[in-house]
Enzyme design. Sequence first.
Site, mmCIF file in Angstrom:
data_model
loop_
_atom_site.group_PDB
_atom_site.id
_atom_site.type_symbol
_atom_site.label_atom_id
_atom_site.label_comp_id
_atom_site.label_asym_id
_atom_site.label_seq_id
_atom_site.Cartn_x
_atom_site.Cartn_y
_atom_site.Cartn_z
ATOM 1 N N GLU A 328 0.836 -1.196 0.000
ATOM 2 C CA GLU A 328 0.000 0.000 0.000
ATOM 3 C C GLU A 328 0.875 1.252 0.000
ATOM 4 O OE1 GLU A 328 -2.488 -0.921 3.400
ATOM 5 O OE2 GLU A 328 -1.240 0.313 4.717
ATOM 6 N N CYS A 329 0.502 2.187 -0.845
ATOM 7 C CA CYS A 329 1.134 3.495 -0.986
ATOM 8 C C CYS A 329 2.623 3.350 -1.304
ATOM 9 C CB CYS A 329 0.882 4.349 0.242
ATOM 10 S SG CYS A 329 1.039 6.127 -0.088
ATOM 11 N N ALA A 330 3.514 3.465 -0.331
ATOM 12 C CA ALA A 330 4.943 3.311 -0.607
ATOM 13 C C ALA A 330 5.234 1.959 -1.230
ATOM 14 C CB ALA A 330 5.749 3.484 0.680
#
Length: 442
Positions: A328-330
């Site tokens: 998720e995200c990074a």
Amino acid sequence: MVVPRLVIAAPSSGSGKTTVATGLMAALRARGLKVSPHKVGPDYIDPGYHALATGRPGRNLDPWLVGEERVPPLFLHGAAGCDVAVIEGVMGLFDGRADTEFASTAHVARLLDTPVVLVVDAARQSRSVAAVVHGFATFDPRVRVGGVVLNRVGSDRHEELCRSALAAAGVPVLGAIRRDDAVSTPSRHLGLVPAAEREAEALASVDRLAALVSRSCDLDALLRLAASAPRLEATPWEPARVERQDRPVVAVAGGAAFTFGYAEHVELLRAAGADVAVFDPLRDEQLPDGTAALVIGGGFPEVYAAELAANQPLREQVAAFRGPIAAECAGLLYLCEELDGQRMCGRVPGRARMTARLTLGYRDAVALRRSPLTEPGERFRGHEFHRTAVDYTGEPLFRWVEGADGFGDALVTASYLHLHWAGQPVAAQRLVSSSRSPSVLR
């Protein structure tokens, strides 16, 4: 359970909540107390400083991410065995999702029946402080403002004027903090620099905050207020346990580039039957031995893009990995083909880049396809917080009112959506159940 507790809130962001909350945690620990640290909302960075201040995991309390009914059990889970709990608020006391108070600091204070200490920035005002405090203390009678800490007080005379005005308003002053540039913490594009990226300096900052709060606040009065919180009629949260003969290894990304994660995620993975091993994509050239699944959470890969790209052996191993991956995200950015022109792992068909635009907010998402964590049509509540964009090829994994995002297939869940697995424990269970044997391709 009876847990002495305080909520540290403010009229607005930037008033000094983190200074007071972190300093109070460290000051109480210095007195020999076991302090349970908590943060309202989805923020990952403040809990890192709370952990340094208390020696315990910083834990989040977010009704949107986990549901109202789980907030008291999660609080009691984190506070088990502690003498006192300190809960740092988010934004202004009554600021919640969109134009509501849902998931606000006031909402959590009510769910936990906890007195509030209001941190007020007193700079450039004196008697008006009392009007601000009076408004916050009377706006919602269900929220008990038990005292005030004045921040950025300029002089003895300034403090005297503020105290006099607040005495007339009937709200006790529990502390008055002078302006002190020595306790500032460096920031960048998404807020404070995480403690894990500057551990030695962060520890020194926390020590300075403890000294500042100890000399500026009435710790005995704050503890008396905390002790006035009533018994919580709730059962402490515990993750459902699955007995397995084999314990697959779930490798969780850590290090300076991947500092975002909720403490309950590791607890859920272990309860689901996994062993958890942390690896650092900046330094480790191989995944942990026996890795059967990967979790690559949030953080700041954009700050370390060149270093991540330089670790070619690990990138190639992640690219070849054939076990389930939750990112998720990074983690999404790391799995892309490239980030700001630097070569990444190439598991997600897309290119990521920094932008000037901040994307921020809660999301009510619908899964569009099957992945290691999702089934089509399932709803997920999450949070989005980044200044990057990904140019995908293919259809998104999630859709929400404001847009769509992510990539998913039989082995990969990758999205900007931050999830709190305590609100959706099926995520950890699915990841572990699909990790039946080590699948690292060397």
